[in-house]
Design a protein around this motif. Structure first.
Motif, PDB file in Angstrom:
ATOM      1  N   LEU A 148      40.522  36.895  45.783  1.00 24.71           N
ATOM      2  CA  LEU A 148      40.800  37.799  46.902  1.00 24.71           C
ATOM      3  C   LEU A 148      40.466  37.137  48.229  1.00 24.71           C
ATOM      4  O   LEU A 148      39.424  36.507  48.379  1.00 24.71           O
ATOM      5  N   ASN A 171      55.150  38.326  45.376  1.00 20.55           N
ATOM      6  CA  ASN A 171      54.149  37.804  44.446  1.00 20.55           C
ATOM      7  C   ASN A 171      54.736  37.472  43.082  1.00 20.55           C
ATOM      8  O   ASN A 171      54.386  36.451  42.483  1.00 20.55           O
ATOM      9  N   GLN A 179      41.699  44.580  45.801  1.00 20.09           N
ATOM     10  CA  GLN A 179      41.573  44.464  44.349  1.00 20.09           C
ATOM     11  C   GLN A 179      42.557  45.383  43.637  1.00 20.09           C
ATOM     12  O   GLN A 179      43.174  44.994  42.639  1.00 20.09           O
ATOM     13  N   PHE A 189      44.773  35.457  46.908  1.00 28.91           N
ATOM     14  CA  PHE A 189      45.629  36.645  46.943  1.00 28.91           C
ATOM     15  C   PHE A 189      45.306  37.426  48.205  1.00 28.91           C
ATOM     16  O   PHE A 189      44.146  37.784  48.440  1.00 28.91           O
ATOM     17  N   ARG A 217      45.931  43.739  43.859  1.00 25.63           N
ATOM     18  CA  ARG A 217      45.979  42.571  42.965  1.00 25.63           C
ATOM     19  C   ARG A 217      46.106  43.015  41.506  1.00 25.63           C
ATOM     20  O   ARG A 217      46.905  42.455  40.747  1.00 25.63           O
TER      21      ARG A 217
END
Length: 526
Positions: A23, A117, A53, A41, A56
């Protein structure tokens, strides 16, 4: 417009690329630049770790399960709305101090996050495969994707056929901008001979134009036809990073072979603990009174090559607002792990659910985390009680007389009234060892290290799986929990475990040998 979906069974390289990202909060998309995305990320304006989070986790699930954009939005939208990261809000730019009306979550932003992504992860995974197979398929063909409109430069690159090692792919390997759906396809030598007359086989001249990064003031030269920040190959730097990790593991293996540990004693790396009487000395004491000479030696060999570290922390130190804001603890754990404080919390922190677990670990890190209480005292941990717990688990599995009733029919026919279709087991080894007891801490630690053995063993599946070949109800959750539960029982009582299922014992021992021999992080399973 063509719909965009991914396979329900993504290649391991794709998952590995994304899972290894840490992160990195940012305010503006230009704050994280080019190759930084290979290991970080980030989502612009997602400045809180719990929000980042959640996003992600959502992207990772979308990759792993092949979710559609609609499924991704449906699951993530209510989470972000609940945390207030939705719509437009006034935020202070940490770089300039200005108050801006920032766009946070929205259906459009989730689409950009999803497509960017997933496409980047698949591109990086494809590049990994290109490097492995370029002896037989040494060329790449640039192709247009299913966009309704294409950039003029991308139209000119369509049909470009170049060697995979051509420097053109350093900057022009797709995606080549926001929303770009271009792709490459590997081409064999035989196909190259067939289509080269219809393709462009010389790399075009790369013209560049100046672009100023307003976040840094840096003036950059960006290739025409590529959006700023996209002129890099997402897979290339990743291979370099893996090679460094492989060399480190090889050094550790050579050192372990040169200086073998005692054959009769376990020496696990000292853990980081916030509770005085929860320490490595006591873990080692109990481990050395369990198992046999051969299991201790095999486990020691693994720990010598992969010195798995441990964090023994209270629940409030792992999750929740207090944990997120506990910068002092993050710094201390960072010193222990040899990483930055933010990276440390990525490894030991959980953003939800610590009350429901006794421990956890992640494939991307050589670290296990075990929840302890303020009054935990491992000096009282009794290895006899731990072995008695495993004997009890083995006996109930053998005699099918455990306290938990599990519907596991012998056929696909639904017959809930047939008692023969039910199995009776305990919930878990650590549960039998004693809830919130020092014995539970030890068995949980073994369970989590068992996951690391499984990861380094390349996550094999027990070939002898059947409706009865499991010790506990928890081990039926999935392949990873099956291994961790059975590894724990195998280490504590290897003879009793082998009597219960010799094939399972052989499988555990073979996987442990594979894990010990594996020094390549790229082969670490997920």
């Amino acid at each position: 417009m063509a719909k965009f979906t991914f396979s329900n069974d993504p290649p391991p390289e794709v998952l590995a690329f994304f899972e290894n990202k840490k992160l990195k909060p940012s305010f503006n998309w230009a704050d994280v630049w080019k190759q930084e995305h290979q290991s970080a990320f980030t989502v612009a304006k997602a400045m809180k770790l719990d929000v980042l989070q959640d996003v992600r986790d959502g992207v990772l699930k979308a990759i792993a399960e092949g979710q559609t954009l609609q499924q991704f939005r449906k699951e993530l939208t209510p989470l972000l709305q609940e945390k207030g990261w939705w719509g437009k809000q006034e935020m202070t730019d940490p770089l300039t101090g200005e108050l801006v009306n920032a766009q946070l979550g929205s259906p459009r932003r989730l689409r950009v996050i999803y497509e960017t992504n997933l496409r980047t992860a698949h591109a990086a995974g494809q590049w990994d495969r290109v490097q492995r197979t370029k002896k037989t398929h040494p060329y790449l063909l640039y192709e247009l994707g299913p966009s309704r409109e294409h950039r003029k430069e991308h139209l000119r690159w369509n049909g470009l056929l170049l060697p995979a090692d051509d420097s053109f792919w350093n900057t022009h390997y797709p995606q080549n901008g926001w929303g770009c759906k271009c792709r490459v396809r590997q081409v064999s030598k035989a196909e190259y001979e067939r289509i080269k007359g219809k393709s462009h086989t010389e790399a075009p001249e790369i013209k560049r134009q100046e672009w100023t990064n307003n976040r840094t003031g840096e003036i950059l030269e960006v290739p025409e036809g590529i959006d700023p920040g996209w002129d890099y190959n997402p897979g290339k730097g990743r291979l370099t990073q893996y090679k460094k990790q492989v060399k480190q593991k090889e050094k550790q293996l050579k050192k372990a072979l040169a200086e073998p540990l005692p054959k009769m004693a376990i020496t696990a790396p000292a853990p980081f603990s916030t509770v005085k009487n929860a320490n490595g000395e006591q873990i080692n004491r109990v481990l050395n009174e369990l198992g046999t000479d051969s299991t201790r030696q095999a486990f020691n060999d693994f720990l010598a090559v992969h010195p798995i570290k441990s964090c023994l922390l209270k629940a409030t130190e792992m999750t929740g607002k207090k944990a997120v804001s506990n910068k002092a603890l993050q710094a201390k754990v960072g010193d222990y792990l040899g990483v930055a404080a933010d990276d440390a919390f990525m490894q030991y922190g959980r953003y939800r659910g610590s009350n429901r677990i006794n421990g956890f670990t992640r494939a991307g890190y050589d670290l296990v985390n075990v929840k302890v209480q303020a009054g935990t005292n491992l000096t009282k941990a009794d290895p006899v009680k731990i072995k008695e717990a495993v004997i009890k688990v083995l006996d109930t599995a053998t005699n099918n007389n455990g306290p938990r009733k599990i519907y596991a029919p012998a056929s696909t026919k639904y017959t809930p009234r047939d008692p023969d279709n039910y199995l009776h087991r305990h919930w878990s080894v650590s549960d039998v060892a004693g809830v919130k007891s020092p014995e539970q801490i030890i068995t949980t630690w073994l369970h989590e290290v068992g996951h690391q053995v499984h990861f380094w063993g390349e996550v094999p599946v027990f070939p002898g799986q059947s409706r009865t070949a499991f010790l506990t109800e928890y081990s039926r959750s999935n392949n990873k929990e099956w291994f961790a539960e059975h590894f724990t029982a195998w280490y504590i009582d290897p003879k009793g475990f082998r009597q219960w299922n010799a094939e399972a014992a052989d499988f555990i021992e073979t996987t442990l040998k594979t894990a010990t021999a594996n020094t390549n992080p790229r082969l670490k399973g997920r």
